[in-house]
Design a protein around this motif. Sequence first.
Motif, mmCIF file in Angstrom:
data_model
loop_
_atom_site.group_PDB
_atom_site.id
_atom_site.type_symbol
_atom_site.label_atom_id
_atom_site.label_comp_id
_atom_site.label_asym_id
_atom_site.label_seq_id
_atom_site.Cartn_x
_atom_site.Cartn_y
_atom_site.Cartn_z
ATOM 1 N N ILE A 1 0.835 -1.204 0.000
ATOM 2 C CA ILE A 1 0.000 0.000 0.000
ATOM 3 C C ILE A 1 0.871 1.256 0.000
ATOM 4 C CG2 ILE A 1 -1.655 1.322 1.373
ATOM 5 C CD1 ILE A 1 -2.768 -1.435 2.285
ATOM 6 N N MET A 2 1.960 1.240 0.741
ATOM 7 C CA MET A 2 2.852 2.396 0.763
ATOM 8 C C MET A 2 3.416 2.676 -0.628
ATOM 9 S SD MET A 2 4.878 2.094 4.385
ATOM 10 C CE MET A 2 5.718 3.665 4.181
ATOM 11 N N ARG A 3 3.765 1.616 -1.348
ATOM 12 C CA ARG A 3 4.268 1.807 -2.716
ATOM 13 C C ARG A 3 3.155 2.317 -3.637
ATOM 14 N NH1 ARG A 3 7.594 -2.434 -1.072
ATOM 15 N NH2 ARG A 3 6.064 -4.042 -1.564
ATOM 16 N N GLU A 4 1.930 1.921 -3.336
ATOM 17 C CA GLU A 4 0.781 2.392 -4.117
ATOM 18 C C GLU A 4 0.593 3.899 -3.945
ATOM 19 O OE1 GLU A 4 -4.013 1.834 -3.696
ATOM 20 O OE2 GLU A 4 -2.753 0.056 -3.397
ATOM 21 N N PHE A 5 0.779 4.377 -2.721
ATOM 22 C CA PHE A 5 0.609 5.804 -2.448
ATOM 23 C C PHE A 5 1.847 6.607 -2.828
ATOM 24 C CE2 PHE A 5 -2.977 4.353 -0.002
ATOM 25 C CZ PHE A 5 -3.855 5.433 0.013
ATOM 26 N N HIS A 6 2.980 5.948 -2.903
ATOM 27 C CA HIS A 6 4.238 6.635 -3.238
ATOM 28 C C HIS A 6 4.895 5.869 -4.387
ATOM 29 C CE1 HIS A 6 3.950 9.064 0.428
ATOM 30 N NE2 HIS A 6 3.631 7.956 1.051
ATOM 31 N N GLU A 7 4.410 6.132 -5.590
ATOM 32 C CA GLU A 7 4.873 5.366 -6.748
ATOM 33 C C GLU A 7 6.373 5.532 -6.992
ATOM 34 O OE1 GLU A 7 2.457 6.520 -10.012
ATOM 35 O OE2 GLU A 7 0.633 5.589 -9.230
ATOM 36 N N ASP A 8 6.923 6.673 -6.545
ATOM 37 C CA ASP A 8 8.343 6.914 -6.765
ATOM 38 C C ASP A 8 9.205 6.434 -5.597
ATOM 39 O OD1 ASP A 8 7.361 8.736 -4.975
ATOM 40 O OD2 ASP A 8 8.467 10.461 -5.790
ATOM 41 N N MET A 9 8.590 5.705 -4.654
ATOM 42 C CA MET A 9 9.337 5.249 -3.494
ATOM 43 C C MET A 9 10.368 4.215 -3.921
ATOM 44 S SD MET A 9 7.868 3.810 0.142
ATOM 45 C CE MET A 9 7.434 2.168 -0.421
ATOM 46 N N PRO A 10 11.648 4.429 -3.607
ATOM 47 C CA PRO A 10 12.667 3.475 -4.030
ATOM 48 C C PRO A 10 12.552 2.163 -3.259
ATOM 49 C CG PRO A 10 13.617 5.124 -2.576
ATOM 50 C CD PRO A 10 12.206 5.557 -2.847
ATOM 51 N N GLU A 11 13.016 1.117 -3.851
ATOM 52 C CA GLU A 11 13.066 -0.163 -3.154
ATOM 53 C C GLU A 11 14.061 -0.051 -2.001
ATOM 54 O OE1 GLU A 11 11.407 -3.047 -3.529
ATOM 55 O OE2 GLU A 11 10.121 -2.083 -5.029
ATOM 56 N N PRO A 12 13.735 -0.598 -0.825
ATOM 57 C CA PRO A 12 14.672 -0.515 0.297
ATOM 58 C C PRO A 12 15.935 -1.324 0.008
ATOM 59 C CG PRO A 12 12.853 -2.012 0.800
ATOM 60 C CD PRO A 12 12.511 -1.345 -0.492
ATOM 61 N N ASP A 13 17.051 -0.888 0.610
ATOM 62 C CA ASP A 13 18.278 -1.669 0.425
ATOM 63 C C ASP A 13 18.122 -2.993 1.168
ATOM 64 O OD1 ASP A 13 19.307 -1.554 3.190
ATOM 65 O OD2 ASP A 13 19.655 0.555 2.784
ATOM 66 N N PRO A 14 18.939 -3.995 0.847
ATOM 67 C CA PRO A 14 18.763 -5.337 1.417
ATOM 68 C C PRO A 14 18.759 -5.362 2.939
ATOM 69 C CG PRO A 14 20.262 -5.420 -0.455
ATOM 70 C CD PRO A 14 19.973 -3.975 -0.205
ATOM 71 N N ALA A 15 19.630 -4.563 3.572
ATOM 72 C CA ALA A 15 19.696 -4.563 5.037
ATOM 73 C C ALA A 15 18.402 -4.017 5.630
ATOM 74 C CB ALA A 15 20.886 -3.737 5.507
ATOM 75 N N GLU A 16 17.893 -2.938 5.024
ATOM 76 C CA GLU A 16 16.647 -2.348 5.501
ATOM 77 C C GLU A 16 15.481 -3.298 5.273
ATOM 78 O OE1 GLU A 16 13.806 1.501 4.481
ATOM 79 O OE2 GLU A 16 15.957 1.600 4.020
ATOM 80 N N ALA A 17 15.473 -3.950 4.127
ATOM 81 C CA ALA A 17 14.405 -4.903 3.828
ATOM 82 C C ALA A 17 14.425 -6.071 4.812
ATOM 83 C CB ALA A 17 14.547 -5.412 2.400
ATOM 84 N N ALA A 18 15.637 -6.525 5.154
ATOM 85 C CA ALA A 18 15.760 -7.634 6.106
ATOM 86 C C ALA A 18 15.254 -7.225 7.484
ATOM 87 C CB ALA A 18 17.212 -8.088 6.185
ATOM 88 N N ALA A 19 15.563 -5.982 7.894
ATOM 89 C CA ALA A 19 15.097 -5.489 9.186
ATOM 90 C C ALA A 19 13.574 -5.379 9.203
ATOM 91 C CB ALA A 19 15.736 -4.143 9.498
ATOM 92 N N MET A 20 13.010 -4.880 8.108
ATOM 93 C CA MET A 20 11.557 -4.761 8.027
ATOM 94 C C MET A 20 10.883 -6.126 8.093
ATOM 95 S SD MET A 20 10.429 -1.639 7.899
ATOM 96 C CE MET A 20 8.798 -1.845 7.171
ATOM 97 N N ALA A 21 11.533 -7.114 7.487
ATOM 98 C CA ALA A 21 10.962 -8.463 7.455
ATOM 99 C C ALA A 21 10.882 -9.091 8.844
ATOM 100 C CB ALA A 21 11.780 -9.359 6.524
ATOM 101 N N GLU A 22 11.665 -8.554 9.797
ATOM 102 C CA GLU A 22 11.669 -9.091 11.154
ATOM 103 C C GLU A 22 10.639 -8.424 12.054
ATOM 104 O OE1 GLU A 22 13.459 -11.742 12.286
ATOM 105 O OE2 GLU A 22 13.892 -11.958 10.150
ATOM 106 N N ILE A 23 10.000 -7.347 11.562
ATOM 107 C CA ILE A 23 8.984 -6.671 12.366
ATOM 108 C C ILE A 23 7.701 -7.493 12.364
ATOM 109 C CG2 ILE A 23 7.544 -4.602 12.536
ATOM 110 C CD1 ILE A 23 9.850 -2.998 11.422
ATOM 111 N N GLY A 24 7.057 -7.559 13.509
ATOM 112 C CA GLY A 24 5.845 -8.354 13.608
ATOM 113 C C GLY A 24 6.160 -9.821 13.815
ATOM 114 N N LEU A 25 5.144 -10.650 13.660
ATOM 115 C CA LEU A 25 5.288 -12.084 13.906
ATOM 116 C C LEU A 25 4.567 -12.878 12.825
ATOM 117 C CD1 LEU A 25 4.546 -12.341 17.742
ATOM 118 C CD2 LEU A 25 6.759 -12.716 16.629
#
Length: 277
Positions: free
Chosen positions: A181-205
């Motif tokens: 949804i965030m990418r839908e609202f921000h079409e120009d949002m860059p893809e997160p770098d691998p480290a940031e993506a990995a950290a995001m993937a650990e949020i929640g359960l």
Amino acid sequence: MTDRPLTLMAVHAHPDDEATGTGGVLARYAAEGIRTVLVTCTDGGCGDGPGGVKPGDPGHDPAAVALMRRQELEMSCDVLKISDLETLDYADSGMTGWPSNDAPGSFWQTPVQEGAARLAKLMQHYRPDVVVTYDENGFYGHPDHIQAHRITMAALEMTALTPKVYWTTMPRSMMQRFGEIMREFHEDMPEPDPAEAAAMAEIGLPDDEITTWVDATAFSGQKFDALAAHASQGENIFFLKMGKERFGELMGMETFVRVQDATGAAVPENDLFAGLR
């Protein structure tokens, strides 16, 4: 038996946190006649100032921001019908790595036992049946969220109370949906770098590790309005960009991990007060 009302206590770090993760349960249980107590640990002084001025920029006055955010917090509490608001008023520590992390008097620099002793007095006064706060990582690593977790768990050890205790969380399936949804609202949002993506993937359960799913869809309008009450921070509250209808579809279910329980209520459960009524 006692005529004392069932009581929910939510311990949050900043003004506006009460609405994001627990606005639905606070509104739902207030409507059901349960006493709802909000403890806000910091003054929010590291938030945006009038006109969106950022912390550290010329014209940013933490004391003025704290006063403004206190007024917004009171409006949010009115929207959610929160019974009792308690503020510890520690100085906002700011995001990880900010100089304000090290400021004397900041929440992050406050000894855990000091903060816990103050919170324990509130617990002894209100005698909550359910306590909600963050997990040991503060859900996403914010210093003040971590500190709120620490003082809550330490305060519980200081009392003889045995409430059901919950940590807020988010199903990984929903976190993935938020990313889309965030990418839908921000079409120009860059893809997160691998480290940031990995950290995001650990949020929640993972969904199957969540013990408690509370449907507060009927109160999502109040939750949206409570978030909107924190107007000074609107630039940082992505959820408001969705509009109320879509917000309700995505944010109506609030999820938790039960970490302390003396009722024996089976999990998964759909009520924080399962086994208590």
